[in-house]
Write an enzyme that holds these catalytic residues in place. Structure first.
Site, PDB file in Angstrom:
ATOM      1  N   SER A   1     -43.677  88.118  17.281  1.00 23.20           N
ATOM      2  CA  SER A   1     -44.982  88.683  16.984  1.00 23.20           C
ATOM      3  C   SER A   1     -45.165  90.060  17.613  1.00 23.20           C
ATOM      4  O   SER A   1     -44.534  90.401  18.611  1.00 23.20           O
ATOM      5  CB  SER A   1     -46.067  87.732  17.492  1.00 23.20           C
ATOM      6  OG  SER A   1     -47.330  88.334  17.459  1.00 23.20           O
TER       7      SER A   1
ATOM      8  N   ARG B   1     -47.783  90.866  19.151  1.00 28.00           N
ATOM      9  CA  ARG B   1     -48.911  90.695  20.077  1.00 28.00           C
ATOM     10  C   ARG B   1     -48.815  91.584  21.317  1.00 28.00           C
ATOM     11  O   ARG B   1     -47.927  91.472  22.147  1.00 28.00           O
ATOM     12  CB  ARG B   1     -49.093  89.222  20.447  1.00 28.00           C
ATOM     13  CG  ARG B   1     -48.019  88.609  21.265  1.00 28.00           C
ATOM     14  CD  ARG B   1     -48.188  87.102  21.344  1.00 28.00           C
ATOM     15  NE  ARG B   1     -48.093  86.510  20.011  1.00 28.00           N
ATOM     16  CZ  ARG B   1     -47.858  85.218  19.785  1.00 28.00           C
ATOM     17  NH1 ARG B   1     -47.733  84.397  20.793  1.00 28.00           N
ATOM     18  NH2 ARG B   1     -47.770  84.738  18.563  1.00 28.00           N
TER      19      ARG B   1
ATOM     20  N   ARG C   1     -41.778  81.914  10.375  1.00 31.63           N
ATOM     21  CA  ARG C   1     -41.314  81.901  11.763  1.00 31.63           C
ATOM     22  C   ARG C   1     -41.324  80.466  12.289  1.00 31.63           C
ATOM     23  O   ARG C   1     -42.273  79.720  12.032  1.00 31.63           O
ATOM     24  CB  ARG C   1     -42.230  82.804  12.590  1.00 31.63           C
ATOM     25  CG  ARG C   1     -41.705  83.183  13.939  1.00 31.63           C
ATOM     26  CD  ARG C   1     -42.435  84.428  14.441  1.00 31.63           C
ATOM     27  NE  ARG C   1     -41.874  85.648  13.866  1.00 31.63           N
ATOM     28  CZ  ARG C   1     -42.437  86.843  13.935  1.00 31.63           C
ATOM     29  NH1 ARG C   1     -43.616  86.980  14.516  1.00 31.63           N
ATOM     30  NH2 ARG C   1     -41.853  87.899  13.413  1.00 31.63           N
TER      31      ARG C   1
ATOM     32  N   ASP D   1     -58.291  86.065  10.397  1.00 33.81           N
ATOM     33  CA  ASP D   1     -57.363  85.093   9.819  1.00 33.81           C
ATOM     34  C   ASP D   1     -56.650  84.223  10.853  1.00 33.81           C
ATOM     35  O   ASP D   1     -56.191  83.132  10.555  1.00 33.81           O
ATOM     36  CB  ASP D   1     -56.317  85.795   8.935  1.00 33.81           C
ATOM     37  CG  ASP D   1     -55.471  86.822   9.686  1.00 33.81           C
ATOM     38  OD1 ASP D   1     -55.570  86.902  10.917  1.00 33.81           O
ATOM     39  OD2 ASP D   1     -54.707  87.558   9.032  1.00 33.81           O
ATOM     40  N   HIS D   2     -56.561  84.691  12.099  1.00 36.20           N
ATOM     41  CA  HIS D   2     -55.792  83.965  13.115  1.00 36.20           C
ATOM     42  C   HIS D   2     -56.610  82.927  13.882  1.00 36.20           C
ATOM     43  O   HIS D   2     -56.050  81.960  14.400  1.00 36.20           O
ATOM     44  CB  HIS D   2     -55.190  84.952  14.123  1.00 36.20           C
ATOM     45  CG  HIS D   2     -53.900  85.560  13.677  1.00 36.20           C
ATOM     46  ND1 HIS D   2     -53.766  86.259  12.499  1.00 36.20           N
ATOM     47  CD2 HIS D   2     -52.672  85.573  14.253  1.00 36.20           C
ATOM     48  CE1 HIS D   2     -52.514  86.679  12.379  1.00 36.20           C
ATOM     49  NE2 HIS D   2     -51.832  86.275  13.431  1.00 36.20           N
TER      50      HIS D   2
ATOM     51  N   ASP E   1     -49.457  93.672  13.096  1.00 32.07           N
ATOM     52  CA  ASP E   1     -48.807  92.379  12.913  1.00 32.07           C
ATOM     53  C   ASP E   1     -47.390  92.651  12.434  1.00 32.07           C
ATOM     54  O   ASP E   1     -47.162  93.556  11.624  1.00 32.07           O
ATOM     55  CB  ASP E   1     -49.559  91.530  11.887  1.00 32.07           C
ATOM     56  CG  ASP E   1     -49.011  90.115  11.810  1.00 32.07           C
ATOM     57  OD1 ASP E   1     -49.560  89.232  12.504  1.00 32.07           O
ATOM     58  OD2 ASP E   1     -48.032  89.888  11.084  1.00 32.07           O
TER      59      ASP E   1
END
Length: 779
Positions: A668, A670, A473, A126-127, A191
């Site tokens: 995030s 990440r 965000r 999706d990213h 996520d």
């Protein structure tokens, strides 16, 4: 001590789950945790038994819903559960990972030496889909440009027993909501917006990649026992007020760090009037207040959604356990907030932070008083936060009003459905036709602009402009990489109305827009059904189930790849009591994971640690010169970029640390924001405070996240100072480390550094990383 589950333990647990469920529900067939996973059943009875056991240990005091779900998933119900103090070890029902984070997670899982995942897991593409021309072209371009990444992900999923949702399937959180989440469950996702599952009464916690890897390997998930913020909702939404406005209002109360260390639990009569997908929106944006997660009690709207998404058996299975799906009467909260939905105004939050909140009644005045660009350059609706059938149908009702009045869009308008199931359903019902007829651009079922994957050509970097969206965000540069883009967050309804006004100086509740005929037009409040009247279209063409045996599958990794790079575990701690280090950067102001490891174009290197590390800290502001990515080498005096300076230190054998302020690493989940500093020679981050996920990510990679015992010491430290951290040989929980600060000018001084390391966390540090300990367990 961590104990790996055997490969067959999952099957054994599932068999036990089925037997327990049949005993509890003799008149009902087993309920599958997901219709696509016939071997995994819901074991409400086992969860309920654990809740009762822990409750009896607590003298039968009333429990919050948060406590019930957590205690019901304890690895050992006899363990300490002291709220706000204990560290809970939990058995997650599943793991969900998106494509950007999955690359490094799967590389670490491969390195751990485990043949197949031991907890149900799914990967969602999706990213890595850029928003530029529209759904068809953008999806085709993504498949072409990301082929080697997608091939790697698909081959790894097939080899290790992971469900793979291909490009076009939709956004992680939306697909989880439609296919996997169910009331009373607990799962983790790589996520920060994993708590979207709260809309189905499911406790989802966002984690870093290595945390996901450990649960995939069959280990328990560890989290500091969260405190609980109770949010009582009274009244009922009406008119322009939406579910989004509840969390935008709450963000103004709690700020971006007010939820840290807490689960936000909603209750009260107002909850019963909310839609299931609307509650998902609220849970999703709990990440913007730093919350560990969010949760709602089971409601009838959840049952309606489950039935429409082919999970009627789940609704039947949970009925005998309804008491476990709500807080006990008299349950106590660590903080109490009340919001009257009948009085709630629509809100617009921003720019540059999701907690700068403006009720619509004062927003126009605040725009006039500010230096924000008034004209809108774009409006976006959709994303993982607001792409439900209800969201899009309500926004569509406004577009239809405008069409009937002869109005045209005054700014580019983009629509991003959250999944193929949503896209196909709203297409069938004519909602997409309304948007496209108005001139809107339909984007792919992906994150797109919400995560920085928006390729703009209409504004140069540094050129000021304003956008509005229904995203979650809005940090600096978050959507388009332009630090001068002023990003505002609102409901899809408000974002749609603003697109027709073309200006922020507009209140759609009371202001009119001139029509071509000269007659003024004012929007009527948006309307739209909670669920599609004729049900959802079950769109599964992008779903790939793993083979039963993937041992023969070859991993698609080229040694020459610039996108995927096999990893080598970090070296263990050198055993020295002192860490003598230079300061790479003393950060000024907010430092999110977007500042530490920007997204956007850098997504292409998420599976290549060497390449992705070339963006290290390029967005962080240097306190020495108020500039990003310009750092003085303390040994040569030369100015260079952050990655180049870090590389110079590392290659010269110089250990370095980062010094930062409050809530370092917010945003995030990440993991590369922790992997990159470790790879580039970093050893510690000393800050006033940390965001939860990032602090854990640092620990997982063998770094030391430390906090000033005296926050004012941040001001005393200068970028050229030499830091010595001591006490590592006796590194134990709850015992501060010592910091000696030696300055080129002035006397040396000492202070204490606090930490939240447990014995387990310390073992990761000594092994070089959590991956080091996991490899040793499976050797």
């Amino acid at each position: 001590m961590l104990v790996a589950r055997s490969p067959c333990s999952l099957a054994a647990r599932n068999a036990m789950a089925g037997r327990s469920l049949r005993r509890a529900l003799a008149t009902h067939a087993p309920a599958y945790a997901a219709p696509l996973e016939k071997g995994v059943t819901i074991n409400y009875q086992a969860v309920s038994d654990k809740i009762k056991l822990v409750k009896s240990r607590l003298n039968n005091r009333p429990l919050t819903l948060t406590e019930k779900i957590l205690y019901g998933h304890l690895e050992n119900p006899e363990q300490d559960v002291d709220r706000g103090k204990a560290h809970l070890r939990l058995q997650a029902a599943r793991v969900a990972i998106h494509d950007a984070n999955a690359q490094m997670a799967l590389l670490q899982f491969m390195t751990a030496g485990i043949p197949r995942v031991r907890t149900p897991t799914s990967v969602h593409v999706d990213h890595l889909i850029t928003a530029e021309h529209g759904a068809k072209k953008d999806l085709a371009a993504a498949i072409s440009s990301n082929k080697e990444v997608y091939d790697f992900l698909e081959s790894a999923c097939a080899k290790y027993g992971i469900a793979f949702w291909r490009p076009g399937a939709g956004i992680l959180h939306q697909v989880i909501f439609e296919q996997y989440a169910y009331p009373g469950s607990f799962f983790i996702g790589s996520d920060s917006h994993t708590p979207n599952a709260a809309g189905l009464g499911c406790l989802g916690i966002g984690v870093g990649g290595m945390e996901a890897v450990e649960v995939m390997a069959g280990l328990a998930y560890e989290v500091a026992s969260p405190k609980v913020i109770g949010v009582k909702l009274t009244g009922q939404l009406s008119g322009w007020a939406s579910h989004k406005d509840i969390i935008l209002k709450l963000a103004s109360i709690l700020t971006v760090k007010g939820g840290t260390g807490h689960v936000v639990e909603y209750f009260g009569e107002g909850v019963d009037s909310l839609s299931c997908t609307g509650m998902g929106t609220i849970g999703n944006m709990g990440a913007e207040i730093g919350a560990t997660s969010s949760i709602f009690p089971y409601t009838k709207s959840m049952g309606r959604f489950l039935r429409q998404t082919r999970r009627s058996a789940t609704v039947e299975a949970l009925q005998p356990f309804r008491e476990d799906l709500q807080a006990d009467e008299g349950a106590e909260y660590d903080r109490y907030i009340e919001i009257n939905l009948s009085e709630l105004e629509p809100h617009v939050n921003g720019p540059f932070t999701p907690d700068l909140s403006h009720p619509i009644s004062v927003f126009k005045d605040r725009v006039a008083e500010s230096t924000w660009p008034t004209q809108l350059s774009a409006s976006h609706i959709g994303s993982c936060t607001n792409s439900s059938y209800e969201d899009l149908s309500r926004a569509s009702s406004l577009a239809k009003q405008a069409e009937d009045a002869g109005l045209r869009l005054q700014t580019p308008f983009f629509i991003a459905p959250g999944s193929e199931e949503i896209r196909a359903t709203v297409a069938r019902d004519g909602i997409l036709d309304t948007f496209e007829g108005a001139g809107g651009t339909m984007l792919a079922n992906a994150c797109g602009a919400c995560v920085g994957q928006w390729k703009r050509s209409d504004f140069e970097r540094g050129e000021k402009n304003s956008i509005i969206s229904s995203f979650n965000r809005n940090f600096v540069g978050r959507q388009d990489g332009n630090p001068a883009t002023h990003s505002f967050v609102a409901s899809p309804e408000l974002a749609t109305a603003f697109a027709y006004a073309g200006t922020l100086a507009f209140n759609p509740l009371i202001d009119s827009i001139p029509t071509p005929s000269g007659k003024p037009f004012r929007f009527q409040p948006p309307v739209g059904p909670e669920l599609p009247p004729t049900g959802y279209i079950a769109a599964l063409e992008y779903y790939g189930a793993p083979p039963e045996d993937g041992a023969a599958v070859e991993l698609a990794v080229s040694p020459q790849s610039e996108r995927i790079q096999l990893i080598t575990p970090f070296n263990p701690w050198d055993g020295k009591d002192e860490l003598e280090a230079a300061i790479l950067l003393k950060v000024k102001g907010k430092c999110t994971t977007d500042h530490i490891s920007p997204a956007g174009l850098w997504y292409k290197y998420r599976g290549h640690l060497e390449n992705i590390s070339q963006n290290l800290l390029i967005g962080a502001i240097n306190s020495e010169n108020d500039k990003p990515n310009t750092i003085r080498n303390v040994f040569t005096g030369e100015w260079d970029s952050a990655p180049s300076t870090a590389t110079a230190y590392r290659d010269s054998g110089i250990k370095w640390v980062i010094v930062a302020g409050d809530n370092y690493g917010e945003g995030s989940s990440r993991e590369v924001a922790a992997l990159s500093p470790r790879f580039m020679g970093g050893h510690a981050v000393i800050a006033k405070s940390f965001a939860r996920i990032h602090e854990m990510n640092l620990k997982k990679q063998g770094l030391l996240p430390l906090t000033f015992s005296q926050p004012e010491d941040y001001e005393r430290i200068q970028p050229s100072d030499k830091l010595t951290i001591s006490g590592l040989e006796s590194f134990t929980p709850n015992r501060p480390l010592a910091l000696l600060v030696e300055s080129k000018e002035g006397a040396a001084w000492e202070t204490a550094l606090n930490h939240t390391f447990t014995d387990l966390h310390i073992s990761w540090f000594k092994a070089g990383s959590a991956l080091g300990t996991l490899r040793a367990m499976n050797a």
